[in-house]
Design a protein around this motif. Structure first.
Motif, PDB file in Angstrom:
ATOM      1  N   LYS A  46       0.836  -1.208   0.000  1.00  0.00           N
ATOM      2  CA  LYS A  46       0.000   0.000   0.000  1.00  0.00           C
ATOM      3  C   LYS A  46       0.867   1.253   0.000  1.00  0.00           C
ATOM      4  CE  LYS A  46      -4.414  -0.876   2.244  1.00  0.00           C
ATOM      5  NZ  LYS A  46      -5.170  -0.653   3.475  1.00  0.00           N
ATOM      6  N   GLU A  47       1.858   1.266   0.863  1.00  0.00           N
ATOM      7  CA  GLU A  47       2.717   2.439   0.968  1.00  0.00           C
ATOM      8  C   GLU A  47       3.487   2.664  -0.337  1.00  0.00           C
ATOM      9  OE1 GLU A  47       6.167   4.307   3.852  1.00  0.00           O
ATOM     10  OE2 GLU A  47       5.085   2.528   4.525  1.00  0.00           O
ATOM     11  N   ALA A  48       4.023   1.598  -0.903  1.00  0.00           N
ATOM     12  CA  ALA A  48       4.793   1.718  -2.145  1.00  0.00           C
ATOM     13  C   ALA A  48       3.906   2.131  -3.313  1.00  0.00           C
ATOM     14  CB  ALA A  48       5.490   0.402  -2.456  1.00  0.00           C
ATOM     15  N   ALA A  49       2.726   1.528  -3.423  1.00  0.00           N
ATOM     16  CA  ALA A  49       1.812   1.873  -4.513  1.00  0.00           C
ATOM     17  C   ALA A  49       1.347   3.324  -4.401  1.00  0.00           C
ATOM     18  CB  ALA A  49       0.611   0.933  -4.509  1.00  0.00           C
ATOM     19  N   GLY A  50       1.075   3.761  -3.193  1.00  0.00           N
ATOM     20  CA  GLY A  50       0.679   5.158  -2.992  1.00  0.00           C
ATOM     21  C   GLY A  50       1.790   6.117  -3.372  1.00  0.00           C
ATOM     22  N   TYR A  51       3.025   5.763  -3.012  1.00  0.00           N
ATOM     23  CA  TYR A  51       4.171   6.597  -3.354  1.00  0.00           C
ATOM     24  C   TYR A  51       4.320   6.710  -4.869  1.00  0.00           C
ATOM     25  CZ  TYR A  51       8.983   8.105  -3.913  1.00  0.00           C
ATOM     26  OH  TYR A  51      10.104   8.778  -4.309  1.00  0.00           O
ATOM     27  N   GLY A 103      -2.944   8.886  -4.190  1.00  0.00           N
ATOM     28  CA  GLY A 103      -1.677   8.226  -3.888  1.00  0.00           C
ATOM     29  C   GLY A 103      -1.187   8.564  -2.495  1.00  0.00           C
ATOM     30  N   ARG A 104      -1.270   9.835  -2.110  1.00  0.00           N
ATOM     31  CA  ARG A 104      -0.869  10.257  -0.761  1.00  0.00           C
ATOM     32  C   ARG A 104      -1.714   9.559   0.297  1.00  0.00           C
ATOM     33  NH1 ARG A 104      -1.616  15.264  -2.926  1.00  0.00           N
ATOM     34  NH2 ARG A 104       0.232  15.759  -4.112  1.00  0.00           N
ATOM     35  N   ASP A 105      -3.025   9.511   0.035  1.00  0.00           N
ATOM     36  CA  ASP A 105      -3.929   8.873   0.990  1.00  0.00           C
ATOM     37  C   ASP A 105      -3.610   7.385   1.145  1.00  0.00           C
ATOM     38  OD1 ASP A 105      -5.152  11.340   1.277  1.00  0.00           O
ATOM     39  OD2 ASP A 105      -6.850  10.835  -0.035  1.00  0.00           O
ATOM     40  N   LEU A 106      -3.341   6.709   0.036  1.00  0.00           N
ATOM     41  CA  LEU A 106      -3.019   5.287   0.086  1.00  0.00           C
ATOM     42  C   LEU A 106      -1.701   5.058   0.818  1.00  0.00           C
ATOM     43  CD1 LEU A 106      -3.829   2.435  -0.798  1.00  0.00           C
ATOM     44  CD2 LEU A 106      -2.586   2.840  -2.921  1.00  0.00           C
ATOM     45  N   ARG A 107      -0.708   5.874   0.517  1.00  0.00           N
ATOM     46  CA  ARG A 107       0.588   5.756   1.190  1.00  0.00           C
ATOM     47  C   ARG A 107       0.425   5.952   2.692  1.00  0.00           C
ATOM     48  NH1 ARG A 107       4.296  10.532   0.231  1.00  0.00           N
ATOM     49  NH2 ARG A 107       2.758  11.317   1.669  1.00  0.00           N
ATOM     50  N   ASN A 108      -0.299   6.978   3.083  1.00  0.00           N
ATOM     51  CA  ASN A 108      -0.486   7.255   4.507  1.00  0.00           C
ATOM     52  C   ASN A 108      -1.326   6.182   5.187  1.00  0.00           C
ATOM     53  OD1 ASN A 108       1.127   9.510   4.725  1.00  0.00           O
ATOM     54  ND2 ASN A 108      -0.494  10.882   4.045  1.00  0.00           N
ATOM     55  N   GLU A 109      -2.282   5.613   4.480  1.00  0.00           N
ATOM     56  CA  GLU A 109      -3.078   4.524   5.042  1.00  0.00           C
ATOM     57  C   GLU A 109      -2.168   3.336   5.385  1.00  0.00           C
ATOM     58  OE1 GLU A 109      -6.434   1.478   3.375  1.00  0.00           O
ATOM     59  OE2 GLU A 109      -6.597   3.581   2.773  1.00  0.00           O
ATOM     60  N   GLY A 110      -1.256   3.005   4.485  1.00  0.00           N
ATOM     61  CA  GLY A 110      -0.311   1.926   4.756  1.00  0.00           C
ATOM     62  C   GLY A 110       0.603   2.249   5.924  1.00  0.00           C
ATOM     63  N   ARG A 111       1.050   3.505   6.011  1.00  0.00           N
ATOM     64  CA  ARG A 111       1.926   3.913   7.122  1.00  0.00           C
ATOM     65  C   ARG A 111       1.186   3.838   8.458  1.00  0.00           C
ATOM     66  NH1 ARG A 111       6.664   6.343   6.300  1.00  0.00           N
ATOM     67  NH2 ARG A 111       6.479   7.566   8.197  1.00  0.00           N
ATOM     68  N   ILE A 112      -0.047   4.299   8.500  1.00  0.00           N
ATOM     69  CA  ILE A 112      -0.822   4.299   9.736  1.00  0.00           C
ATOM     70  C   ILE A 112      -1.088   2.868  10.190  1.00  0.00           C
ATOM     71  CG2 ILE A 112      -3.087   4.845  10.722  1.00  0.00           C
ATOM     72  CD1 ILE A 112      -2.977   7.431   8.990  1.00  0.00           C
ATOM     73  N   LYS A 121       3.266   3.763  11.842  1.00  0.00           N
ATOM     74  CA  LYS A 121       4.114   4.918  11.560  1.00  0.00           C
ATOM     75  C   LYS A 121       3.235   6.157  11.435  1.00  0.00           C
ATOM     76  CE  LYS A 121       7.278   2.304   8.596  1.00  0.00           C
ATOM     77  NZ  LYS A 121       7.751   2.234   7.207  1.00  0.00           N
ATOM     78  N   PRO A 122       3.800   7.328  11.693  1.00  0.00           N
ATOM     79  CA  PRO A 122       3.003   8.550  11.496  1.00  0.00           C
ATOM     80  C   PRO A 122       2.832   8.823   9.998  1.00  0.00           C
ATOM     81  CG  PRO A 122       5.241   9.116  12.098  1.00  0.00           C
ATOM     82  CD  PRO A 122       5.128   7.614  12.209  1.00  0.00           C
ATOM     83  N   PRO A 123       1.736   9.460   9.600  1.00  0.00           N
ATOM     84  CA  PRO A 123       1.542   9.786   8.188  1.00  0.00           C
ATOM     85  C   PRO A 123       2.549  10.829   7.725  1.00  0.00           C
ATOM     86  CG  PRO A 123      -0.220  10.721   9.512  1.00  0.00           C
ATOM     87  CD  PRO A 123       0.622   9.892  10.425  1.00  0.00           C
ATOM     88  N   GLU A 124       2.866  10.802   6.438  1.00  0.00           N
ATOM     89  CA  GLU A 124       3.732  11.801   5.843  1.00  0.00           C
ATOM     90  C   GLU A 124       2.904  13.072   5.680  1.00  0.00           C
ATOM     91  OE1 GLU A 124       6.967  11.456   4.197  1.00  0.00           O
ATOM     92  OE2 GLU A 124       7.222   9.491   5.104  1.00  0.00           O
TER      93      GLU A 124
END
Length: 58
Positions: free
Chosen positions: A8-13, A34-43, A47-50
């Motif tokens: 998720k994080e990689a695809a969002g990035y 993409g930002r939302d997907l990346r942050n969803e994977g981080r959360i 990890k804190p969202p970017e």
């Protein structure tokens, strides 16, 4: 870290990077998705969202 969260994080990035320089509303929407997907994977991974400006490491 689960594989699903990493994907998720990689695809969002990748999606964010692909569309962040577009000027159309569609490009901006896809970059935000993409930002939302990346942050969803981080959360999900604890990890804190970017929250920095896209394209910078801040």
């Amino acid at each position: 870290m689960s594989v699903r969260r990493q994907i998720k994080e990689a695809a969002g990035y990748v999606k964010e990077e692909a569309f962040e320089n577009g000027d159309s509303p569609e490009s901006k929407r896809k970059a935000q998705e993409g930002r939302d997907l990346r942050n969803e994977g981080r959360i999900e991974d604890g990890k804190p969202p970017e929250t920095g400006v896209p394209g910078t490491q801040d």
